[in-house]
Design an enzyme around this catalytic site. Sequence first.
Site, PDB file in Angstrom:
ATOM      1  CB  CYS A 153     -18.437   2.556   7.992  1.00 26.19           C
ATOM      2  SG  CYS A 153     -16.652   2.600   7.828  1.00 26.19           S
TER       3      CYS A 153
ATOM      4  NE  ARG B  93      -4.551  -0.365   1.359  1.00 17.37           N
ATOM      5  CZ  ARG B  93      -5.711  -0.340   1.949  1.00 17.37           C
ATOM      6  NH1 ARG B  93      -5.804   0.070   3.184  1.00 17.37           N
ATOM      7  NH2 ARG B  93      -6.815  -0.685   1.319  1.00 17.37           N
TER       8      ARG B  93
HETATM    9  P1  NAD Z   1      -8.661   0.610   5.542  1.00 17.11           P
HETATM   10  O1  NAD Z   1      -8.732  -0.848   5.801  1.00 17.11           O
HETATM   11  O2  NAD Z   1      -8.840   1.127   4.161  1.00 17.11           O
HETATM   12  O3  NAD Z   1      -7.254   1.175   6.075  1.00 17.11           O
HETATM   13  C1  NAD Z   1      -6.719   0.865   7.316  1.00 17.11           C
HETATM   14  C2  NAD Z   1      -5.206   0.733   7.178  1.00 17.11           C
HETATM   15  O4  NAD Z   1      -4.616   0.566   8.468  1.00 17.11           O
HETATM   16  C3  NAD Z   1      -4.771  -0.474   6.339  1.00 17.11           C
HETATM   17  O5  NAD Z   1      -4.000  -0.034   5.231  1.00 17.11           O
HETATM   18  C4  NAD Z   1      -3.949  -1.318   7.321  1.00 17.11           C
HETATM   19  O6  NAD Z   1      -2.849  -1.985   6.717  1.00 17.11           O
HETATM   20  C5  NAD Z   1      -3.487  -0.281   8.320  1.00 17.11           C
HETATM   21  N1  NAD Z   1      -3.087  -0.830   9.612  1.00 17.11           N
HETATM   22  C6  NAD Z   1      -3.738  -1.760  10.362  1.00 17.11           C
HETATM   23  N2  NAD Z   1      -3.063  -1.993  11.498  1.00 17.11           N
HETATM   24  C7  NAD Z   1      -1.966  -1.210  11.481  1.00 17.11           C
HETATM   25  C8  NAD Z   1      -0.885  -0.992  12.386  1.00 17.11           C
HETATM   26  N3  NAD Z   1      -0.816  -1.648  13.553  1.00 17.11           N
HETATM   27  N4  NAD Z   1       0.066  -0.097  12.036  1.00 17.11           N
HETATM   28  C9  NAD Z   1       0.003   0.562  10.855  1.00 17.11           C
HETATM   29  N5  NAD Z   1      -0.986   0.402   9.966  1.00 17.11           N
HETATM   30  C10 NAD Z   1      -1.975  -0.463  10.275  1.00 17.11           C
HETATM   31  O7  NAD Z   1      -9.724   1.267   6.520  1.00 17.11           O
HETATM   32  P2  NAD Z   1     -10.456   2.685   6.331  1.00 17.11           P
HETATM   33  O8  NAD Z   1     -11.630   2.506   5.434  1.00 17.11           O
HETATM   34  O9  NAD Z   1      -9.428   3.731   6.028  1.00 17.11           O
HETATM   35  O10 NAD Z   1     -11.030   2.900   7.799  1.00 17.11           O
HETATM   36  C11 NAD Z   1     -10.189   3.249   8.883  1.00 17.11           C
HETATM   37  C12 NAD Z   1     -11.053   3.712  10.028  1.00 17.11           C
HETATM   38  O11 NAD Z   1     -11.790   4.890   9.639  1.00 17.11           O
HETATM   39  C13 NAD Z   1     -12.111   2.701  10.474  1.00 17.11           C
HETATM   40  O12 NAD Z   1     -12.254   2.784  11.868  1.00 17.11           O
HETATM   41  C14 NAD Z   1     -13.375   3.185   9.791  1.00 17.11           C
HETATM   42  O13 NAD Z   1     -14.527   2.835  10.522  1.00 17.11           O
HETATM   43  C15 NAD Z   1     -13.196   4.685   9.808  1.00 17.11           C
HETATM   44  N6  NAD Z   1     -13.893   5.419   8.740  1.00 17.11           N
HETATM   45  C16 NAD Z   1     -13.910   4.937   7.461  1.00 17.11           C
HETATM   46  C17 NAD Z   1     -14.536   5.670   6.453  1.00 17.11           C
HETATM   47  C18 NAD Z   1     -14.589   5.194   5.027  1.00 17.11           C
HETATM   48  O14 NAD Z   1     -15.271   5.811   4.215  1.00 17.11           O
HETATM   49  N7  NAD Z   1     -13.912   4.129   4.644  1.00 17.11           N
HETATM   50  C19 NAD Z   1     -15.100   6.921   6.750  1.00 17.11           C
HETATM   51  C20 NAD Z   1     -15.048   7.384   8.069  1.00 17.11           C
HETATM   52  C21 NAD Z   1     -14.433   6.625   9.058  1.00 17.11           C
HETATM   53  C1  UGA Z   2     -20.835   6.688   5.059  1.00 15.09           C
HETATM   54  C2  UGA Z   2     -21.252   8.056   5.612  1.00 15.09           C
HETATM   55  O1  UGA Z   2     -22.050   8.719   4.624  1.00 15.09           O
HETATM   56  C3  UGA Z   2     -20.035   8.897   5.953  1.00 15.09           C
HETATM   57  O2  UGA Z   2     -20.444  10.135   6.540  1.00 15.09           O
HETATM   58  C4  UGA Z   2     -19.157   8.133   6.936  1.00 15.09           C
HETATM   59  O3  UGA Z   2     -17.973   8.863   7.209  1.00 15.09           O
HETATM   60  C5  UGA Z   2     -18.787   6.796   6.326  1.00 15.09           C
HETATM   61  O4  UGA Z   2     -19.985   6.049   6.004  1.00 15.09           O
HETATM   62  C6  UGA Z   2     -17.999   5.931   7.249  1.00 15.09           C
HETATM   63  O5  UGA Z   2     -17.998   6.107   8.441  1.00 15.09           O
HETATM   64  O6  UGA Z   2     -17.399   5.009   6.677  1.00 15.09           O
HETATM   65  P1  UGA Z   2     -19.986   5.748   2.733  1.00 15.09           P
HETATM   66  O7  UGA Z   2     -20.339   4.431   3.328  1.00 15.09           O
HETATM   67  O8  UGA Z   2     -18.653   5.924   2.143  1.00 15.09           O
HETATM   68  O9  UGA Z   2     -20.156   6.904   3.833  1.00 15.09           O
HETATM   69  O10 UGA Z   2     -21.048   6.094   1.586  1.00 15.09           O
HETATM   70  P2  UGA Z   2     -22.573   6.608   1.623  1.00 15.09           P
HETATM   71  O11 UGA Z   2     -22.725   7.657   0.613  1.00 15.09           O
HETATM   72  O12 UGA Z   2     -23.027   6.917   2.987  1.00 15.09           O
HETATM   73  O13 UGA Z   2     -23.376   5.329   1.107  1.00 15.09           O
HETATM   74  C7  UGA Z   2     -23.486   4.161   1.886  1.00 15.09           C
HETATM   75  C8  UGA Z   2     -24.428   3.185   1.226  1.00 15.09           C
HETATM   76  O14 UGA Z   2     -25.775   3.649   1.284  1.00 15.09           O
HETATM   77  C9  UGA Z   2     -24.129   2.951  -0.260  1.00 15.09           C
HETATM   78  O15 UGA Z   2     -24.291   1.588  -0.558  1.00 15.09           O
HETATM   79  C10 UGA Z   2     -25.182   3.792  -0.949  1.00 15.09           C
HETATM   80  O16 UGA Z   2     -25.480   3.344  -2.238  1.00 15.09           O
HETATM   81  C11 UGA Z   2     -26.359   3.611  -0.006  1.00 15.09           C
HETATM   82  N1  UGA Z   2     -27.376   4.687  -0.088  1.00 15.09           N
HETATM   83  C12 UGA Z   2     -27.045   5.968   0.207  1.00 15.09           C
HETATM   84  C13 UGA Z   2     -28.694   4.363  -0.418  1.00 15.09           C
HETATM   85  O17 UGA Z   2     -29.015   3.193  -0.675  1.00 15.09           O
HETATM   86  N2  UGA Z   2     -29.633   5.366  -0.471  1.00 15.09           N
HETATM   87  C14 UGA Z   2     -29.325   6.660  -0.179  1.00 15.09           C
HETATM   88  O18 UGA Z   2     -30.241   7.515  -0.235  1.00 15.09           O
HETATM   89  C15 UGA Z   2     -28.003   6.970   0.162  1.00 15.09           C
END
Ligand code: NAD
Ligand code: UGA
Length: 460
Positions: free
Chosen positions: A276, A42
Amino acid sequence: MPQFDRRVLCIGGGHVGGPTMAVIAARCPQYEVTVVDVNAERIQAWKTDSLPVYEPGLLEVVKQARGRNLFFSTDIPAAIDKAEVIFVSVNTPTKTFGEGAGKAPDLQYWEKTARTIVEASRGNKIVVEKSTLPVRTAHAMERILNSNGKGIHFEVLSNPEFLSEGTAIRDLQNPDRVLVGSHETPGGIAARDVLVEIYAKWVPRERIITSNVWSAELSKLASNAFLAQRISSINSISALCEKTTADVAEVSRAIGMDTRIGNRFLEASVGFGGSCFKKDILNLVYLCESYGLDEVARYWESVVFINEYQKRRFVQTMIRAMFDTVAGKRIALLGFAFKKDTADTRESPALMVARKLIEERAVVVVTDPRALANARADLADVPAGSVLFEEDPYLAVRGAHALAVLTEWDLYRSLDYRAMFDSMEKPAFIFDGRNILDHQALYAIGFNVFPVGKPARKHF
Ligand code: NAD
Ligand code: UGA
């Protein structure tokens, strides 16, 4: 060596850590921003133009800062040692083993990170929770960090991330709000001010809000639960619409024009996906159960329950419409990502739909403009010959009995459906799991059309 005002580090360079740090680096050239990860592949990808995460606009932002004040590394201890502010953005998936399996978050990566920080630090630091965590995790973090025996003090802040995939850069550059939770102690307030100062470089002050640590942690879980609840609410109504010939789009427009309700996140669909929503709601459910709040737990659990029902219901509609059997029939799935503009397939409804159809012995053809590599990995275990992957949607539908739209990619709105119809078996079916197509026009071409929450249009 350039002199930087501050050294900022992010542990975890995934969907959140990478884009968030790229935007901070681009907006704050005076700060040195480093992203570290245990996944060397990555980190290597972050140094190239084939980034490990697909987000519109991300590459441009990365290129603006990479090599100037944005760096990617696998040397985690060295990066920790020199950083003043450490964001932790590691993954926190649902636990698959032991106590709380299937609901509680698996905090092993989180705790490992805390221990690595303790080992590698030689001075005071601010540690920022960026990952989504159960309420009061900061307390456990503080315990681990501050029992270091080296006389070092760690101040823990909660700064949950609200970005959505597919619009991450827009969300980070122009957030509705930034939330910083801290303790109301002099140390907590001083740390909070450091973090606020970073965001204030581009976010208007009135959108940077502060709270106590526990409120910040809970606000993130509650925010995702509320968003998902809106989708489950409209999806539950979509089931009733299909029985009564009401139209869910008309209902949702009428509801959404009430300014107290608002019109966003009211689009009925095959179900919500993504890494999430489900995990965070189950985390909330587990938390409520562990405090003895069973009624509250059941309330939020129903949001996930309705989502599972909606996905199941979609497949049942397909099977029933196609004369109660799909065995041996070719069915094209248009879209595998959990939403448009991302390659992410985590918890994508397409996965459940594909598996159920394969169970029914259909031959599933998956097409997606970005997510085919992930789709291949997700379906690696299914019997040979039951799934095919095809980049070209026209080839995917050729000879198919049905197509199902599972991701709302813009390109699916403007395909030549007449040409597709001509190449398909008859009667030909469309199941629009995103309600993005012109159903009347498709019906006129000759398709039997099954939207979500709207009357089906059938030629028989
Ligand atoms: P991700 O799996 O894409 O990335 C996490 C990264 O952390 C990975 O690359 C992994 O290798 C690394 N990692 C794990 N353990 C480690 C360690 N000990 N040291 C260094 N690196 C390490 O996950 P993500 O989607 O970025 O989500 C991360 C957090 O953010 C989660 O708690 C998730 O709930 C939250 N979050 C995600 C989203 C989203 O849209 N994906 C939005 C808001 C919040
Ligand atoms: C969601 C939240 O919107 C973010 O604010 C949050 O940070 C994030 O989760 C997180 O914690 O990971 P995300 O999952 O990336 O973001 O995308 P969304 O746009 O929320 O869509 C989530 C799912 O709901 C998708 O499958 C989308 O197609 C579906 N969706 C969304 C519906 O079916 N109907 C809607 O009206 C809106």
